[in-house]
Structure formats: structure tokens, C-alpha cells
Design a protein around this motif. Structure first.
Motif, PDB file in Angstrom:
ATOM      1  N   ARG A 157       7.335  11.616 -11.940  1.00 46.14           N
ATOM      2  CA  ARG A 157       8.299  10.570 -12.264  1.00 46.14           C
ATOM      3  C   ARG A 157       8.038   9.233 -11.584  1.00 46.14           C
ATOM      4  NH1 ARG A 157      14.080  13.475 -11.812  1.00 46.14           N
ATOM      5  NH2 ARG A 157      13.431  15.424 -12.742  1.00 46.14           N
ATOM      6  N   ARG A 158       7.816   9.277 -10.294  1.00 46.69           N
ATOM      7  CA  ARG A 158       7.752   8.036  -9.525  1.00 46.69           C
ATOM      8  C   ARG A 158       6.506   7.194  -9.806  1.00 46.69           C
ATOM      9  NH1 ARG A 158       9.219   7.401  -3.214  1.00 46.69           N
ATOM     10  NH2 ARG A 158       9.410   5.165  -3.275  1.00 46.69           N
ATOM     11  N   ILE A 168       0.857  -1.178   0.000  1.00 47.08           N
ATOM     12  CA  ILE A 168       0.000   0.000   0.000  1.00 47.08           C
ATOM     13  C   ILE A 168       0.897   1.233   0.000  1.00 47.08           C
ATOM     14  CG2 ILE A 168      -1.778   1.306   1.221  1.00 47.08           C
ATOM     15  CD1 ILE A 168      -2.627  -1.373   2.498  1.00 47.08           C
ATOM     16  N   VAL A 169       0.734   2.061  -1.008  1.00 45.35           N
ATOM     17  CA  VAL A 169       1.490   3.308  -1.109  1.00 45.35           C
ATOM     18  C   VAL A 169       0.527   4.447  -0.828  1.00 45.35           C
ATOM     19  CG1 VAL A 169       2.791   4.822  -2.646  1.00 45.35           C
ATOM     20  CG2 VAL A 169       3.081   2.341  -2.807  1.00 45.35           C
ATOM     21  N   GLY A 170       0.840   5.250   0.170  1.00 45.65           N
ATOM     22  CA  GLY A 170       0.006   6.395   0.507  1.00 45.65           C
ATOM     23  C   GLY A 170       0.711   7.692   0.162  1.00 45.65           C
ATOM     24  N   ILE A 171      -0.030   8.606  -0.404  1.00 44.66           N
ATOM     25  CA  ILE A 171       0.535   9.908  -0.762  1.00 44.66           C
ATOM     26  C   ILE A 171      -0.404  11.016  -0.285  1.00 44.66           C
ATOM     27  CG2 ILE A 171       1.807   9.038  -2.767  1.00 44.66           C
ATOM     28  CD1 ILE A 171      -0.422  10.185  -4.542  1.00 44.66           C
ATOM     29  N   THR A 172       0.142  12.207  -0.159  1.00 38.55           N
ATOM     30  CA  THR A 172      -0.653  13.407   0.099  1.00 38.55           C
ATOM     31  C   THR A 172      -0.643  14.231  -1.174  1.00 38.55           C
ATOM     32  OG1 THR A 172      -0.052  13.399   2.432  1.00 38.55           O
ATOM     33  CG2 THR A 172      -0.885  15.467   1.527  1.00 38.55           C
ATOM     34  N   VAL A 173      -1.819  14.612  -1.622  1.00 41.28           N
ATOM     35  CA  VAL A 173      -1.955  15.360  -2.874  1.00 41.28           C
ATOM     36  C   VAL A 173      -2.369  16.793  -2.557  1.00 41.28           C
ATOM     37  CG1 VAL A 173      -3.167  15.491  -5.084  1.00 41.28           C
ATOM     38  CG2 VAL A 173      -2.631  13.251  -4.080  1.00 41.28           C
ATOM     39  N   ASP A 220      -4.382   6.439  -1.707  1.00 41.24           N
ATOM     40  CA  ASP A 220      -3.623   5.192  -1.606  1.00 41.24           C
ATOM     41  C   ASP A 220      -3.704   4.416  -2.900  1.00 41.24           C
ATOM     42  OD1 ASP A 220      -3.020   5.628   1.061  1.00 41.24           O
ATOM     43  OD2 ASP A 220      -4.591   4.312   1.820  1.00 41.24           O
ATOM     44  N   ARG A 221      -2.631   3.651  -3.153  1.00 39.42           N
ATOM     45  CA  ARG A 221      -2.596   2.691  -4.265  1.00 39.42           C
ATOM     46  C   ARG A 221      -2.238   1.341  -3.668  1.00 39.42           C
ATOM     47  NH1 ARG A 221       1.776   2.575  -9.093  1.00 39.42           N
ATOM     48  NH2 ARG A 221       2.962   1.631  -7.446  1.00 39.42           N
ATOM     49  N   VAL A 222      -3.057   0.339  -3.930  1.00 38.70           N
ATOM     50  CA  VAL A 222      -2.839  -1.000  -3.398  1.00 38.70           C
ATOM     51  C   VAL A 222      -2.473  -1.928  -4.544  1.00 38.70           C
ATOM     52  CG1 VAL A 222      -3.864  -2.928  -2.138  1.00 38.70           C
ATOM     53  CG2 VAL A 222      -4.510  -0.580  -1.571  1.00 38.70           C
ATOM     54  N   LEU A 230      -3.054   5.065 -10.826  1.00 39.22           N
ATOM     55  CA  LEU A 230      -4.330   5.462 -10.236  1.00 39.22           C
ATOM     56  C   LEU A 230      -4.295   5.268  -8.727  1.00 39.22           C
ATOM     57  CD1 LEU A 230      -6.994   4.030 -12.692  1.00 39.22           C
ATOM     58  CD2 LEU A 230      -6.484   6.415 -12.220  1.00 39.22           C
ATOM     59  N   PHE A 231      -4.711   6.288  -8.011  1.00 38.77           N
ATOM     60  CA  PHE A 231      -4.792   6.262  -6.552  1.00 38.77           C
ATOM     61  C   PHE A 231      -6.230   6.516  -6.145  1.00 38.77           C
ATOM     62  CE2 PHE A 231      -0.338   6.830  -7.121  1.00 38.77           C
ATOM     63  CZ  PHE A 231       0.283   6.453  -5.949  1.00 38.77           C
ATOM     64  N   GLU A 232      -6.663   5.868  -5.078  1.00 35.38           N
ATOM     65  CA  GLU A 232      -8.006   6.094  -4.543  1.00 35.38           C
ATOM     66  C   GLU A 232      -7.940   7.099  -3.404  1.00 35.38           C
ATOM     67  OE1 GLU A 232     -10.353   2.669  -3.760  1.00 35.38           O
ATOM     68  OE2 GLU A 232      -9.490   1.569  -5.450  1.00 35.38           O
ATOM     69  N   VAL A 233      -8.829   8.073  -3.432  1.00 31.07           N
ATOM     70  CA  VAL A 233      -8.901   9.075  -2.367  1.00 31.07           C
ATOM     71  C   VAL A 233      -9.365   8.368  -1.096  1.00 31.07           C
ATOM     72  CG1 VAL A 233     -10.021  11.208  -1.616  1.00 31.07           C
ATOM     73  CG2 VAL A 233      -9.370  10.910  -4.012  1.00 31.07           C
ATOM     74  N   THR A 234      -8.623   8.564   0.006  1.00 34.66           N
ATOM     75  CA  THR A 234      -8.900   7.804   1.229  1.00 34.66           C
ATOM     76  C   THR A 234      -9.307   8.661   2.419  1.00 34.66           C
ATOM     77  OG1 THR A 234      -6.552   7.836   1.790  1.00 34.66           O
ATOM     78  CG2 THR A 234      -7.372   5.913   0.611  1.00 34.66           C
ATOM     79  N   GLY A 235      -9.438   9.917   2.238  1.00 38.08           N
ATOM     80  CA  GLY A 235      -9.828  10.771   3.360  1.00 38.08           C
ATOM     81  C   GLY A 235     -10.621  11.968   2.880  1.00 38.08           C
ATOM     82  N   GLU A 236     -11.225  12.636   3.827  1.00 33.92           N
ATOM     83  CA  GLU A 236     -11.975  13.855   3.488  1.00 33.92           C
ATOM     84  C   GLU A 236     -11.004  14.935   3.022  1.00 33.92           C
ATOM     85  OE1 GLU A 236     -15.235  14.594   3.417  1.00 33.92           O
ATOM     86  OE2 GLU A 236     -15.666  12.509   3.875  1.00 33.92           O
TER      87      GLU A 236
END
Length: 74
Positions: free
Chosen positions: A37-38, A13-18, A70-72, A43-49
Motif C-alpha cells: 500500500r504505502r 531518503i526512505v529506507g526499508i528492510t526487505v 533506499d529510495r531517494v 523502485l528502491f536501490e539495494v544498499t547493503g549486503e
């Protein structure tokens, strides 16, 4: 999927802040495509408000919309 097909696979699970442009309409049911680049095209799913930084008290400039995604894989 399970059993022999699942063996040897790890879930990652890769989590990012956008930080999106001001006024971006984003919901927790959305998916976003990341450019960079990375994770180019991932595709990432929005996981928070989504959070809104509002406006600067000094300049009045609108701040970004911020959300977690997050991307799983695996």
C-alpha cells in the motif's frame, strides 16, 4: 541541477528492510520494485549486503533473505 531550480526542494531518503523468499538472488547493484500500500510500485536501490537467515534448527525450514533498500526523492 542546482541554483533556482533546486530551491524549495528537500531530499528525502526512505529506507526499508526487505524480507524476500528463501533463495532470492539479490546483489547490492540491484533495484527492487516494492508491492504494498504505502510504496506501491516504487523502485528502491539495494544498499547493503543481503543476509541469509539459514535454516531453522528445529524444523529445517529455510529462512528469508533480508536486505536494506533506499529510495531517494527530491
Amino acid at each position: 541541477m542546482g541554483g533556482p531550480k533546486q530551491q524549495g526542494r528537500d531530499t528525502v531518503i526512505v529506507g526499508i528492510t526487505v524480507y524476500a523468499p528463501p533463495g532470492t538472488g539479490i546483489r547490492t547493484t540491484d533495484r527492487v520494485k516494492v508491492e504494498g500500500r504505502r510504496y506501491e510500485g516504487a523502485l528502491f536501490e539495494v544498499t547493503g549486503e543481503p543476509g541469509d537467515w539459514g535454516h531453522s534448527p528445529f524444523t529445517g525450514t529455510a529462512g528469508p533473505a533480508q536486505f536494506a533498500a533506499d529510495r531517494v526523492t527530491g
